[in-house]
Scaffold this active site. Structure first.
Site, PDB file in Angstrom:
ATOM      1  N   GLU A   1     -19.010  30.776  11.850  1.00  0.00           N
ATOM      2  CA  GLU A   1     -18.227  31.137  10.936  1.00  0.00           C
ATOM      3  C   GLU A   1     -16.901  30.662  10.578  1.00  0.00           C
ATOM      4  O   GLU A   1     -16.598  30.437   9.242  1.00  0.00           O
ATOM      5  CB  GLU A   1     -18.210  32.863  10.966  1.00  0.00           C
ATOM      6  CG  GLU A   1     -19.600  33.474  11.086  1.00  0.00           C
ATOM      7  CD  GLU A   1     -20.184  33.522  12.624  1.00  0.00           C
ATOM      8  OE1 GLU A   1     -21.104  34.505  12.700  1.00  0.00           O
ATOM      9  OE2 GLU A   1     -19.752  32.784  13.314  1.00  0.00           O
TER      10      GLU A   1
ATOM     11  N   CYS B   1     -14.896  36.033  14.867  1.00  0.00           N
ATOM     12  CA  CYS B   1     -15.348  35.639  13.595  1.00  0.00           C
ATOM     13  C   CYS B   1     -15.005  36.815  12.438  1.00  0.00           C
ATOM     14  O   CYS B   1     -14.794  36.628  11.351  1.00  0.00           O
ATOM     15  CB  CYS B   1     -16.606  35.215  13.544  1.00  0.00           C
ATOM     16  SG  CYS B   1     -16.890  33.673  14.627  1.00  0.00           S
TER      17      CYS B   1
ATOM     18  N   CYS C   1     -19.090  37.667  15.594  1.00  0.00           N
ATOM     19  CA  CYS C   1     -18.286  38.629  16.912  1.00  0.00           C
ATOM     20  C   CYS C   1     -17.077  38.779  16.573  1.00  0.00           C
ATOM     21  O   CYS C   1     -16.638  38.432  15.255  1.00  0.00           O
ATOM     22  CB  CYS C   1     -18.245  36.997  17.875  1.00  0.00           C
ATOM     23  SG  CYS C   1     -16.996  35.834  17.379  1.00  0.00           S
TER      24      CYS C   1
ATOM     25  N   HIS D   1     -16.392  28.438  16.242  1.00  0.00           N
ATOM     26  CA  HIS D   1     -17.545  29.318  15.961  1.00  0.00           C
ATOM     27  C   HIS D   1     -18.070  28.943  14.691  1.00  0.00           C
ATOM     28  O   HIS D   1     -17.206  28.601  13.844  1.00  0.00           O
ATOM     29  CB  HIS D   1     -17.154  30.868  16.052  1.00  0.00           C
ATOM     30  CG  HIS D   1     -17.154  31.402  17.435  1.00  0.00           C
ATOM     31  ND1 HIS D   1     -17.408  32.425  17.744  1.00  0.00           N
ATOM     32  CD2 HIS D   1     -16.848  30.792  18.680  1.00  0.00           C
ATOM     33  CE1 HIS D   1     -17.143  32.897  19.160  1.00  0.00           C
ATOM     34  NE2 HIS D   1     -16.749  31.607  19.702  1.00  0.00           N
TER      35      HIS D   1
END
Length: 158
Positions: free
Chosen positions: A57, A88, A85, A55
């Site tokens: 991040e 993250c 999310c 992801h």
């Protein structure tokens, strides 16, 4: 909003749009140090890298920590194109930046198919009733790593 924060968020939004063109997901993040320098950035490359942890991040945090040569982001700010999310969010708390600024919300993401509400619900459930069952096995040696850690004199606390 402060023009500096707005500028960094605009950069994440531009990176997120570029990520789509490169076959990635519509997410991006950057890490900025106290001097206002970008020390890490990332875009969602889950499908490009065949890595469910890739992801934006997480990628930005990895890059920034590598640049800083440290596992925490003291004195840094994370900017992300969307509210993080659960995965993250966990990575952010472990990295410990001073602040996080995000543009779109998790509801905005859910509206186009990126709904992580089920994960928040799964976390609340007992292990045996989750969609993916979790089994804790009480092996005799399960505490050995922790006992070793407790007495290890060269450990780096985090």
């Amino acid at each position: 909003m402060d023009p500096i924060h707005s500028g960094f968020l605009t950069k994440t939004i531009d990176l997120a749009k570029e990520s789509i063109k490169q076959g990635g997901g519509p997410f991006a993040a950057i890490v900025v140090d106290r001097k206002g320098m970008i020390i890490g950035q990332g875009t969602n490359s889950v499908t490009n890298a065949n890595d469910p942890t890739a992801h934006a991040e997480v990628v930005a945090i990895r890059n920034a920590c590598k640049q800083k040569e440290h596992f925490q982001l003291d004195g840094c700010t994370l900017y992300t194109s969307c509210e993080p999310c659960p995965m993250c969010l966990g990575a952010i708390y472990w990295a410990r930046p001073e602040a996080v600024y995000f543009a779109a919300t998790k509801k905005d993401a859910a509206a186009v198919g990126f709904d992580d509400a089920f994960i928040y619900e799964e976390i609340k459930k007992d292990y045996d009733v989750r969609q993916i069952p979790f089994y804790g096995l009480k092996t005799v040696n399960r505490l050995d790593p922790f006992q070793t850690w407790a007495t290890y004199t060269q450990k780096i606390e985090y």
